[in-house]
Every structure is written in structure tokens, then in C-alpha cells.
Scaffold this motif. Structure first.
Motif, PDB file in Angstrom:
ATOM      1  N   GLY A   1      20.360  -8.032   3.879  1.00 23.27           N
ATOM      2  CA  GLY A   1      19.193  -8.354   4.674  1.00 23.27           C
ATOM      3  C   GLY A   1      17.934  -7.938   3.958  1.00 23.27           C
ATOM      4  O   GLY A   1      17.962  -7.228   2.949  1.00 23.27           O
ATOM      5  N   PRO A   2      16.750  -8.284   4.462  1.00 25.63           N
ATOM      6  CA  PRO A   2      15.483  -7.959   3.820  1.00 25.63           C
ATOM      7  C   PRO A   2      15.162  -6.494   3.950  1.00 25.63           C
ATOM      8  O   PRO A   2      15.617  -5.820   4.874  1.00 25.63           O
ATOM      9  N   PRO A   3      14.410  -5.949   3.045  1.00 28.73           N
ATOM     10  CA  PRO A   3      14.061  -4.529   3.122  1.00 28.73           C
ATOM     11  C   PRO A   3      13.175  -4.254   4.318  1.00 28.73           C
ATOM     12  O   PRO A   3      12.345  -5.073   4.692  1.00 28.73           O
ATOM     13  N   THR A   4      13.349  -3.111   4.936  1.00 26.30           N
ATOM     14  CA  THR A   4      12.508  -2.752   6.085  1.00 26.30           C
ATOM     15  C   THR A   4      11.194  -2.151   5.633  1.00 26.30           C
ATOM     16  O   THR A   4      10.227  -2.131   6.373  1.00 26.30           O
ATOM     17  N   SER A   5      11.148  -1.639   4.426  1.00 23.61           N
ATOM     18  CA  SER A   5       9.914  -1.117   3.860  1.00 23.61           C
ATOM     19  C   SER A   5       9.539  -1.972   2.664  1.00 23.61           C
ATOM     20  O   SER A   5      10.308  -2.099   1.722  1.00 23.61           O
ATOM     21  N   VAL A   6       8.341  -2.528   2.702  1.00 20.20           N
ATOM     22  CA  VAL A   6       7.972  -3.490   1.679  1.00 20.20           C
ATOM     23  C   VAL A   6       7.518  -2.805   0.395  1.00 20.20           C
ATOM     24  O   VAL A   6       7.841  -3.238  -0.702  1.00 20.20           O
ATOM     25  N   PHE A   7       6.747  -1.732   0.490  1.00 24.01           N
ATOM     26  CA  PHE A   7       6.216  -1.075  -0.704  1.00 24.01           C
ATOM     27  C   PHE A   7       6.631   0.385  -0.739  1.00 24.01           C
ATOM     28  O   PHE A   7       6.735   1.056   0.285  1.00 24.01           O
ATOM     29  N   SER A   8       6.826   0.878  -1.941  1.00 24.24           N
ATOM     30  CA  SER A   8       7.114   2.299  -2.139  1.00 24.24           C
ATOM     31  C   SER A   8       5.826   3.011  -2.511  1.00 24.24           C
ATOM     32  O   SER A   8       5.075   2.549  -3.354  1.00 24.24           O
ATOM     33  N   SER A   9       5.554   4.135  -1.885  1.00 30.97           N
ATOM     34  CA  SER A   9       4.330   4.880  -2.188  1.00 30.97           C
ATOM     35  C   SER A   9       4.656   6.339  -2.509  1.00 30.97           C
ATOM     36  O   SER A   9       3.877   7.236  -2.247  1.00 30.97           O
ATOM     37  N   SER A  10       5.858   6.554  -3.042  1.00 28.86           N
ATOM     38  CA  SER A  10       6.295   7.928  -3.281  1.00 28.86           C
ATOM     39  C   SER A  10       5.652   8.555  -4.510  1.00 28.86           C
ATOM     40  O   SER A  10       5.583   9.764  -4.634  1.00 28.86           O
ATOM     41  N   SER A  11       5.205   7.754  -5.457  1.00 19.77           N
ATOM     42  CA  SER A  11       4.679   8.299  -6.700  1.00 19.77           C
ATOM     43  C   SER A  11       3.273   8.834  -6.492  1.00 19.77           C
ATOM     44  O   SER A  11       2.485   8.280  -5.744  1.00 19.77           O
ATOM     45  N   SER A  12       2.950   9.911  -7.202  1.00 14.41           N
ATOM     46  CA  SER A  12       1.613  10.485  -7.115  1.00 14.41           C
ATOM     47  C   SER A  12       0.702   9.933  -8.188  1.00 14.41           C
ATOM     48  O   SER A  12      -0.503  10.158  -8.163  1.00 14.41           O
ATOM     49  N   GLN A  13       1.232   9.238  -9.145  1.00 13.63           N
ATOM     50  CA  GLN A  13       0.416   8.704 -10.229  1.00 13.63           C
ATOM     51  C   GLN A  13      -0.021   7.285  -9.882  1.00 13.63           C
ATOM     52  O   GLN A  13       0.802   6.422  -9.564  1.00 13.63           O
ATOM     53  N   GLN A  14      -1.343   7.044  -9.969  1.00 14.54           N
ATOM     54  CA  GLN A  14      -1.909   5.769  -9.550  1.00 14.54           C
ATOM     55  C   GLN A  14      -1.344   4.592 -10.343  1.00 14.54           C
ATOM     56  O   GLN A  14      -1.001   3.555  -9.763  1.00 14.54           O
ATOM     57  N   GLY A  47       5.718  -5.381   8.426  1.00 11.04           N
ATOM     58  CA  GLY A  47       4.325  -5.163   8.030  1.00 11.04           C
ATOM     59  C   GLY A  47       3.944  -5.743   6.694  1.00 11.04           C
ATOM     60  O   GLY A  47       3.001  -5.267   6.042  1.00 11.04           O
ATOM     61  N   ALA A  48       4.662  -6.796   6.257  1.00 13.93           N
ATOM     62  CA  ALA A  48       4.404  -7.354   4.925  1.00 13.93           C
ATOM     63  C   ALA A  48       3.001  -7.910   4.786  1.00 13.93           C
ATOM     64  O   ALA A  48       2.353  -7.715   3.752  1.00 13.93           O
ATOM     65  N   ILE A  49       2.521  -8.637   5.812  1.00 14.35           N
ATOM     66  CA  ILE A  49       1.247  -9.350   5.655  1.00 14.35           C
ATOM     67  C   ILE A  49       0.080  -8.396   5.413  1.00 14.35           C
ATOM     68  O   ILE A  49      -0.669  -8.564   4.439  1.00 14.35           O
ATOM     69  N   PRO A  50      -0.151  -7.381   6.253  1.00 17.42           N
ATOM     70  CA  PRO A  50      -1.290  -6.483   5.963  1.00 17.42           C
ATOM     71  C   PRO A  50      -1.153  -5.748   4.638  1.00 17.42           C
ATOM     72  O   PRO A  50      -2.154  -5.499   3.953  1.00 17.42           O
ATOM     73  N   LYS A  51       0.090  -5.400   4.244  1.00 12.85           N
ATOM     74  CA  LYS A  51       0.272  -4.692   2.980  1.00 12.85           C
ATOM     75  C   LYS A  51      -0.001  -5.608   1.795  1.00 12.85           C
ATOM     76  O   LYS A  51      -0.592  -5.191   0.795  1.00 12.85           O
ATOM     77  N   LEU A  52       0.417  -6.875   1.907  1.00  7.22           N
ATOM     78  CA  LEU A  52       0.104  -7.839   0.858  1.00  7.22           C
ATOM     79  C   LEU A  52      -1.393  -8.091   0.776  1.00  7.22           C
ATOM     80  O   LEU A  52      -1.963  -8.217  -0.312  1.00  7.22           O
ATOM     81  N   CYS A  53      -2.043  -8.157   1.924  1.00  6.57           N
ATOM     82  CA  CYS A  53      -3.501  -8.381   1.940  1.00  6.57           C
ATOM     83  C   CYS A  53      -4.245  -7.270   1.218  1.00  6.57           C
ATOM     84  O   CYS A  53      -5.248  -7.514   0.539  1.00  6.57           O
ATOM     85  N   ARG A  54      -3.764  -6.042   1.359  1.00  5.86           N
ATOM     86  CA  ARG A  54      -4.438  -4.921   0.696  1.00  5.86           C
ATOM     87  C   ARG A  54      -4.369  -5.038  -0.811  1.00  5.86           C
ATOM     88  O   ARG A  54      -5.213  -4.496  -1.528  1.00  5.86           O
ATOM     89  N   LEU A  55      -3.347  -5.725  -1.315  1.00  7.74           N
ATOM     90  CA  LEU A  55      -3.209  -5.883  -2.763  1.00  7.74           C
ATOM     91  C   LEU A  55      -4.130  -6.956  -3.341  1.00  7.74           C
ATOM     92  O   LEU A  55      -4.318  -7.023  -4.549  1.00  7.74           O
ATOM     93  N   LEU A  56      -4.689  -7.822  -2.488  1.00  5.39           N
ATOM     94  CA  LEU A  56      -5.459  -8.963  -2.987  1.00  5.39           C
ATOM     95  C   LEU A  56      -6.704  -8.555  -3.762  1.00  5.39           C
ATOM     96  O   LEU A  56      -7.168  -9.290  -4.632  1.00  5.39           O
TER      97      LEU A  56
END
Length: 426
Positions: A1-14, A47-56
Motif C-alpha cells: 500500500g502507499p506510505p502513510t508518511s510522505v516525507f522524512s524529516s529526521s535529518s538535521s542537515q539541510q 497530507g501529500a498535497i500541502p507537503k508537495l506545495c511547500r516544495l514548489l
């Protein structure tokens, strides 16, 4: 099935986070290309849409690649149907897409191409998107029309075509955008069907609006471009050529439903002669015949009686007669051809002229009036006979509107096309 979390934000390095975001956006894009609608809905619920929008709005680092992938992902969501498209629009995507495209100082082809495709996807579809959500795109689309990239121009034309499919206030925004209408007319000369077809659609929808919109296109040279389209040599793509001729006839039809001044502009061009040629070409496709018959019918409804007489002098009656006698004729074409003949018969007496039809055609009209299973066809045939002074069942040879009983096709349909008229004073 599709992932429930779209992006990983665990890293501290930008930088690492930007790479992860780029990778995640690419994964989303691939899932959207290969997955079913339920997978897409699950991604949206996560929550894919708002997270994708932030990347634009990523900068010129790794986030720029993530922005490109996010653009494609959002387009892949929207293309699945109106509900998905509107969900993307509700996420505020349009404003961010426009900012991304407009802020591309380096004119990165990938940014512009992906962005224009996404904008086009959000602007089209049936039912159309909420206009308030797509209206801000008009100025950007006007700028994209001037691109040297055919793909970008095609996407901009598709978007404008979608925006034109609405109310007059929507069309007014497009007409008011500086340079858009002249550029659309110029693009009618394109040899690229991907550009030409949505451009024709946009022009046709504009011509279906307020008379002022038609005037803007006429001043930009619309009729000359339509003449060139109907005259251009056929290519190996017969389907594409027929679609172009059909849409060109549709645009002409919309102009001919305008005011008498606009109709006269068409009459003063070669377009009516070209329409007559289409009606008389047995090799032409039904869809093209239909639009050409619509055009003539519209002119007989909206034109003055003098303009109707000009149509007759241009030779429309013999070709309409031949068209109606075609056994395989599409019902819509038959209705429009009959309506045009009926209107011509009613308009000519104003100028001391009568419609003079061959006796075999009058007999055929009687047959349609008495026996055709479609009520509209029977009614139009009766109305035409009434205008000719023929009573149902009287016989073509007894018709006062018939000049003689000659039934030789070659004699009846002379090249000078004046057979269909006779002076009431003669």
C-alpha cells in the motif's frame, strides 16, 4: 500500500533533508503514474498535497529538483479527474505554481515546461474548475504564449482553451490580457497540431461570447488565418487534418452567428466559397460537413435578408440540396441543411426573388415532411414547402415555385449557381 508518511524529516542537515524531499517527491510521482485512484486518495489523506506545495518554492539548491518533482506529482494527481483537480486547487497550489514559473529568472526549460503542464491540468476538465481558483493564471499564460518552446505554448493554449469554456466574464479576462488575442490568431498558422487544436478551441469559445470579443479577433486577422487553414494542403495525418477543418468551420460558424457587420466580414472573404466547397465534397467527413452546414444555417438566422441573398449567390443552395439527398447523411447535418434552405426561402421574397428548386427536390421534401421518423426533420421540411407555396402531396411538378420540370442534375446544378434564384418580375 502507499506510505502513510510522505516525507522524512529526521535529518538535521539541510542538504540531506532537501535530497530526501526530492527523493520522496519522485516516489510520489511514480506512485501516481502507476497506482490506482485509491492509492492516490491514501496519499492525499496522508497530507501529500500541502507537503508537495511547500516544495514548489525551493531555491537553486537540492530543493529546486524537489520542486520540479513536486510539480509533476501535483499534475499527476490533478489529471485523474475533476475531484482530484479541485482538491489540488483547494490546497493553494495555483498561486505557488505561478510564483515558481514567474520567478524563474534563468528561464530553466524544465521549470517552465513542468509548470505550464501543471497549470494546464488545473485549468481544464469538465465540469470546469472553480474560476476564482484559476483566474490568477491568465497573465502568466499570456506570457507563456510567447515562448519558443512548442510544448510550453501547447500547454498554455490548452489552459486558455479550458478557461475560455465559460461565461462572458471569464472570456473578458482573457481578451483584456494584453497581447493574448493577437497571439492566439498568430498561432493559428502553427503546423503543430498540439498547438493548433487548443488554439482553435480557444478562438471558437471566444467567438461564442460577446460581439466585442469577436471584433478583437477579427481585427487581429482571424478570417485570414481561417482561410489559410481551410486551404492548406492535407498531410499524411487525415484524422488531424479533418479535426482542424472541423474546428475551423466551427469558429466560422460562431462568427456567422454574430452581428450583421461580422457576418459581412465573412461574406467579403473567401470563407463562404470554401464552405461551399466543403459541403460539395463527398470525400469530406460527416463531422466537417456538420460544422459547415451549421455555419451556413447560422448565417441564414443571424444575417440580414440581403446577406442571405449573398449566400445564395455564392452557391450554397445547390450544395445544400446535394447534401440533403445523401442517403447516409447524419441527422444533425440534415437538420441544419434543411433549416438553411427554409430560412433562404423565407428571406428571398423581401428582395423580389424566389427560391427555385428542382422538382425532384421538392418531391423529396414532401417525402421528408410526410414520412420522416424525426419530428424536427418533418417540421422543417413542411416549413420549407410552405415557403415555396407547395402543399403537402401536391407533387413537385405542380409547384408554383418550380421553374420547370427539368430533372437533369447537370442542368439543375450549373456552375454559375444562379439556377436556385429567379426574379419574381420575370
Amino acid at each position: 500500500g502507499p506510505p502513510t508518511s510522505v516525507f522524512s524529516s529526521s535529518s538535521s542537515q539541510q542538504q540531506q533533508q532537501q535530497e530526501q524531499q526530492r527523493w520522496a517527491a519522485e516516489v510520489v510521482r511514480l506512485l501516481l503514474e502507476l497506482g490506482v485512484d485509491d492509492d492516490v486518495r491514501a496519499l492525499m489523506d496522508a497530507g501529500a498535497i500541502p507537503k508537495l506545495c511547500r516544495l514548489l518554492l525551493g531555491g537553486k539548491t537540492g530543493a529546486a529538483a524537489a520542486g520540479g518533482a513536486a510539480t509533476s506529482a501535483l499534475a499527476e494527481i490533478a489529471v485523474r479527474g475533476p475531484a482530484f483537480r479541485d482538491a489540488v486547487l483547494e490546497g493553494g497550489t495555483m498561486a505557488k505554481l505561478l510564483a515558481r514559473v514567474d520567478a524563474d529568472d534563468d528561464d530553466d526549460p524544465d521549470v517552465i515546461r513542468r509548470g505550464s503542464l501543471a497549470i494546464a491540468t488545473l485549468c481544464r476538465g469538465k465540469p470546469p474548475p472553480p474560476y476564482s481558483a484559476v483566474r490568477p493564471a491568465v497573465p502568466t499564460l499570456g506570457r507563456l504564449l510567447a515562448s519558443t518552446d512548442d510544448d510550453v505554448v501547447a500547454y498554455a493554449c490548452e489552459a486558455l482553451s479550458g478557461l475560455c469554456d465559460g461565461h462572458d466574464d471569464h472570456l473578458e479576462d482573457i481578451v483584456a490580457c494584453r497581447g493574448v488575442c493577437p497571439r492566439l490568431v498568430h498561432l493559428l498558422d502553427s503546423a503543430n497540431l498540439a498547438v493548433l487544436e487548443p488554439t482553435l478551441n480557444a478562438c471558437g469559445n471566444l467567438c461564442a461570447g460577446d460581439d466585442g470579443f469577436v471584433d478583437v479577433l477579427l481585427e487581429a486577422g482571424l478570417l485570414r488565418s481561417l482561410e489559410a487553414l481551410l486551404l492548406r494542403k492535407k498531410s499524411s495525418d487525415d484524422d488531424g487534418d479533418s479535426a482542424v477543418r472541423k474546428d475551423a468551420c466551427w469558429v466560422i460558424s460562431n462568427v456567422l452567428s454574430g452581428n450583421p457587420r461580422q457576418i459581412q466580414a465573412v461574406l467579403d472573404s473567401t470563407l463562404v466559397v470554401l464552405l461551399v466547397g466543403i459541403l460539395g465534397d463527398p470525400r469530406e467527413r460527416h463531422a466537417v460537413h456538420q460544422e459547415a452546414a451549421y455555419a451556413i444555417s447560422n448565417a441564414t438566422v443571424a444575417g440580414t435578408t440581403l446577406q442571405v441573398a449573398q449566400l445564395v449567390d455564392a452557391g450554397v443552395v445547390p450544395e445544400l440540396c446535394h447534401l440533403i439527398l445523401n442517403d447516409g447523411l447524419d441527422l444533425v447535418v440534415l437538420l441544419n441543411a434543411l433549416e438553411a434552405i427554409r430560412n433562404i426561402g423565407h428571406a428571398l421574397p423581401v428582395h423580389g426573388r424566389t427560391l427555385d428548386l428542382p422538382s425532384f427536390y421538392t418531391l423529396y421534401l414532401q417525402d421528408l415532411a410526410a414520412y420522416h421518423r424525426n419530428a424536427d426533420v418533418a417540421r422543417l421540411a413542411r416549413d420549407t414547402l410552405d415557403g415555396l407555396g407547395v402543399t403537402l402531396g401536391s407533387g413537385g411538378g405542380d409547384s408554383s415555385a418550380t421553374k420547370d420540370n427539368n430533372t437533369d442534375d447537370d442542368a439543375l446544378f450549373q456552375e454559375d449557381h444562379h439556377l436556385a434564384l429567379s426574379s419574381s418580375s420575370s
